[in-house]
Design a protein around this motif. Structure first.
Motif, short mmCIF file in Angstrom:
data_model
loop_
_atom_site.label_atom_id
_atom_site.label_comp_id
_atom_site.label_asym_id
_atom_site.label_seq_id
_atom_site.Cartn_x
_atom_site.Cartn_y
_atom_site.Cartn_z
N UNK A 43 0.83 -1.21 0.00
CA UNK A 43 0.00 0.00 0.00
C UNK A 43 0.86 1.26 0.00
N UNK A 44 2.00 1.22 0.69
CA UNK A 44 2.92 2.36 0.68
C UNK A 44 3.47 2.60 -0.72
N UNK A 45 3.86 1.52 -1.40
CA UNK A 45 4.36 1.64 -2.77
C UNK A 45 3.28 2.16 -3.70
N UNK A 46 2.06 1.66 -3.56
CA UNK A 46 0.95 2.09 -4.39
C UNK A 46 0.71 3.59 -4.23
N UNK A 47 0.65 4.05 -2.98
CA UNK A 47 0.40 5.47 -2.72
C UNK A 47 1.55 6.35 -3.22
N UNK A 51 1.36 9.31 -6.03
CA UNK A 51 1.84 10.67 -5.76
C UNK A 51 2.89 11.08 -6.79
N UNK A 52 3.79 10.16 -7.12
CA UNK A 52 4.82 10.45 -8.11
C UNK A 52 4.21 10.74 -9.47
N UNK A 53 3.21 9.97 -9.85
CA UNK A 53 2.53 10.18 -11.12
C UNK A 53 1.93 11.58 -11.18
N UNK A 54 1.25 11.99 -10.12
CA UNK A 54 0.66 13.33 -10.08
C UNK A 54 1.73 14.41 -10.11
N UNK A 55 2.80 14.18 -9.38
CA UNK A 55 3.91 15.15 -9.34
C UNK A 55 4.52 15.32 -10.72
N UNK A 56 4.77 14.22 -11.41
CA UNK A 56 5.38 14.30 -12.73
C UNK A 56 4.45 14.96 -13.75
N UNK A 57 3.15 14.67 -13.65
CA UNK A 57 2.20 15.33 -14.53
C UNK A 57 2.18 16.83 -14.28
#
Length: 65
Positions: A43-47, A51-57
């Protein structure tokens, strides 16, 4: 950009992410190392990935979800 993102994350989440995706550790090894359940690691990796995906976008100026 990923380094900047990771430095903003909580220490545990950052270390789990690095162990998984930099060193290629298995979920079970990470869980044992941090004395966590495998479910907590997943779950930590998923979250963190989300977050990384949103940050990169956001960094790319692409705000569509």
């Amino acid at each position: 950009k990923i380094n900047v993102f990771l430095h903003k994350e909580k220490e545990e989440a950052r270390k789990i992410f690095i162990r998984r995706y930099w060193y290629g550790d298995s979920i079970s090894n990470i869980a044992a190392h941090f004395t966590l359940s495998e479910s907590k690691v997943k779950s930590t990796l998923f979250r963190t990935r989300n977050k990384l995906k949103l940050y990169l976008k956001k960094e790319a100026g692409y705000d569509q979800t």
